[in-house]
Design an enzyme around this catalytic site. Structure first.
Site, short mmCIF file in Angstrom:
data_model
loop_
_atom_site.label_atom_id
_atom_site.label_comp_id
_atom_site.label_asym_id
_atom_site.label_seq_id
_atom_site.Cartn_x
_atom_site.Cartn_y
_atom_site.Cartn_z
N LYS A 180 -6.72 -2.62 17.87
CA LYS A 180 -7.89 -2.02 16.84
C LYS A 180 -8.99 -1.71 18.01
O LYS A 180 -9.65 -0.65 17.94
CB LYS A 180 -8.51 -3.09 15.95
CG LYS A 180 -7.86 -3.10 14.69
CD LYS A 180 -8.50 -2.28 13.73
CE LYS A 180 -7.88 -2.18 12.46
NZ LYS A 180 -6.86 -1.85 12.01
N LYS B 125 4.10 2.88 13.29
CA LYS B 125 4.24 1.93 12.15
C LYS B 125 3.72 2.62 10.90
O LYS B 125 2.38 3.37 11.25
CB LYS B 125 3.29 0.79 12.37
CG LYS B 125 3.20 -0.24 11.31
CD LYS B 125 2.30 -1.28 11.50
CE LYS B 125 1.98 -2.16 10.32
NZ LYS B 125 1.36 -1.12 9.08
N LYS C 219 -1.08 1.00 5.55
CA LYS C 219 -1.99 1.33 4.31
C LYS C 219 -3.18 2.09 4.92
O LYS C 219 -3.72 3.09 4.12
CB LYS C 219 -2.13 0.31 3.65
CG LYS C 219 -1.13 -0.10 2.62
CD LYS C 219 -1.64 -1.16 1.85
CE LYS C 219 -0.89 -2.56 2.17
NZ LYS C 219 -1.64 -3.46 2.89
P1 ATP Z 1 -2.79 -2.25 6.68
O1 ATP Z 1 -2.71 -1.00 7.47
O2 ATP Z 1 -4.20 -2.37 5.76
O3 ATP Z 1 -3.07 -3.48 7.72
P2 ATP Z 1 -0.24 -2.51 6.23
O4 ATP Z 1 0.53 -1.45 5.57
O5 ATP Z 1 -0.06 -2.72 7.61
O6 ATP Z 1 -1.89 -2.41 5.84
P3 ATP Z 1 -0.32 -5.35 5.33
O7 ATP Z 1 -0.86 -5.74 4.06
O8 ATP Z 1 -0.94 -5.53 6.77
O9 ATP Z 1 0.46 -3.82 5.14
O10 ATP Z 1 1.27 -6.00 5.49
C1 ATP Z 1 1.90 -6.27 4.45
C2 ATP Z 1 3.22 -6.70 4.79
O11 ATP Z 1 4.09 -5.72 4.98
C3 ATP Z 1 3.55 -7.58 5.99
O12 ATP Z 1 4.38 -8.51 5.83
C4 ATP Z 1 3.89 -6.54 6.92
O13 ATP Z 1 4.46 -6.80 8.11
C5 ATP Z 1 4.46 -5.40 6.06
N1 ATP Z 1 4.54 -4.20 6.89
C6 ATP Z 1 3.44 -3.34 6.93
N2 ATP Z 1 3.60 -2.01 7.32
C7 ATP Z 1 5.19 -2.29 7.59
C8 ATP Z 1 5.90 -1.20 8.54
N3 ATP Z 1 5.58 -0.23 8.85
N4 ATP Z 1 7.02 -1.61 8.65
C9 ATP Z 1 7.58 -2.92 8.11
N5 ATP Z 1 7.01 -3.91 7.53
C10 ATP Z 1 5.44 -3.63 7.36
MG MG Z 2 -1.36 -4.28 8.23
#
Ligand code: ATP
Ligand code: MG
Length: 354
Positions: A117, A205, A208
């Site tokens: 970040k 990655k 969201k």
């Molecule tokens: P943000 O970008 O807001 O952090 P995010 O997509 O990373 O959202 P999180 O809410 O941080 O989602 O994570 C929720 C769950 O989904 C966690 O267990 C995280 O490890 C998993 N996760 C998120 N993105 C991935 C990805 N690209 N591949 C595998 N697991 C993921």
């Molecule tokens: Mg995340």
């Protein structure tokens, strides 16, 4: 009363957008398996955590409700799993404060999420004036440790991107126990083969907050448009291995093409995936059919989830009903942990809760 010997599972997702394929195959799929295996599962919506990266007012309440409806549509069952909202368990904040007392700042600054970040902000803005890096963001791993330790979790099903945070929680629990006595349950590490699904933009990655997702609620038109929009102008790179193992060959492909293959492997039957690996090896022209085939599989996967999301029994009212009941179920365990920590640290137990 017989004690409950089941394994305790804990995991959460931030209400920062709609659930995507990384969330599903990195986390939700394991949530479902563990729920069906009869463990004691705690699955929460991490609304406090969302505030660590959101800088403008957002309707987090609405997003939380929609995410819970998506949980239900995916098959999470509030009668089998304890599904709750993080902010309905405010004693998590108290445990965060206690754990913060034994957490080294340098250790937090070395956190990869924090460093990423920081790097992003420094490259996007001119310096860090009006610095949006908050105390809350730096402390994200402490809040996450509190989430895990407060319910005495044995296992934390998360994607590979969260591995380091779980390690930090393990270290905090060990440090606390070393200093104040064996109070906190130390959870297991995240397995080495945890998934990290790349983004549609080819970045490491899907996330969201990164505008590179394929979502579980995307309708067929959106799915096709998103997949067609994936950059596939680069020629295939030669694969140095004859292996069929996707972990060996997908990383050798151009990143955005690799993201398509990774999803195809997750969703399509093995022979369909292998057929496209063969096309890739032979250098055939196949990107168009790869995209339409993948889009079909994605839309097929999404259809029952979209239907479940819109089902008449899956509303804000039903979600709020189980949220209330489930927050109550988790509160007893959580308060017990916080009280034990306070007593161990010398504060004594709460005088009015006793
Ligand atoms: P943000 O970008 O807001 O952090 P995010 O997509 O990373 O959202 P999180 O809410 O941080 O989602 O994570 C929720 C769950 O989904 C966690 O267990 C995280 O490890 C998993 N996760 C998120 N993105 C991935 C990805 N690209 N591949 C595998 N697991 C993921
Ligand atoms: Mg995340």
């Amino acid at each position: 009363m017989a004690t409950d010997k089941r394994e305790i599972i804990l995991s959460g997702i931030r209400p920062t957008g709609r659930l995507h394929y990384g969330n599903y195959f990195g986390a939700i799929r394991a949530f479902l398996d563990l729920q069906e295996q009869g463990h004691r599962c705690y699955y929460f919506i991490a609304d406090y955590h969302a505030l660590t990266t959101i800088t403008e007012r957002m309707d987090l309440y609405r997003q939380t409700i929609d995410m819970l409806r998506t949980y239900v549509a995916c098959g999470l069952d509030p009668a089998k799993s304890v599904i709750y909202r993080q902010s309905d368990l405010p004693c998590t904040a108290e445990l965060t404060l206690l754990l913060g007392m034994i957490t080294n700042i340098g250790h937090l600054e070395r956190g990869t999420t924090y460093k990423d970040k920081m790097a992003k902000l420094t490259s996007e803005s001119e310096g860090l004036e009006g610095n949006p890096l908050s105390y809350g963001l730096l402390g994200y791993p402490v809040l996450m440790a509190a989430d895990i330790l407060i319910v005495k979790a044995d296992k934390v099903p998360v994607g590979d991107d969260q591995r380091q945070h779980v390690e930090m929680a393990i270290e905090m629990a060990r440090k606390f126990n070393h200093r104040f006595g064996e109070v906190l349950k130390v959870p297991a590490s995240v397995p080495r083969n945890a998934l990290r699904l790349p983004g549609l933009d080819g970045s490491a990655k899907m996330g969201k907050s990164d505008n590179n997702t394929l979502d579980l609620l995307d309708d067929p038109k959106t799915v096709l448009a998103k997949i067609k929009g994936v950059q596939t102008t680069t020629d295939p790179l030669p694969l140095s291995s004859d292996s069929d193992d996707p972990d060996a060959i997908i990383p050798q492909m151009p990143p955005s093409l690799g993201a398509l293959y990774r999803m195809l492997h997750l969703l399509a039957p093995e022979d369909v995936y292998q057929d496209f690996v063969g096309k890739y090896r032979r250098g055939e022209k196949f990107y168009g059919t790869l995209k339409t085939t993948l889009a079909e599989h994605v839309s097929k996967f999404n259809a029952p989830i979209i239907e479940g999301f819109n089902a008449p029994g899956n509303t804000e009212a039903t979600v709020c009903e189980f949220l209330r009941a489930n927050a109550e179920k988790v509160t007893e365990t959580a308060l017990d942990t916080v009280e034990s920590c306070k007593a161990a640290m010398g504060l004594g137990r709460s005088l009015f809760r006793a």
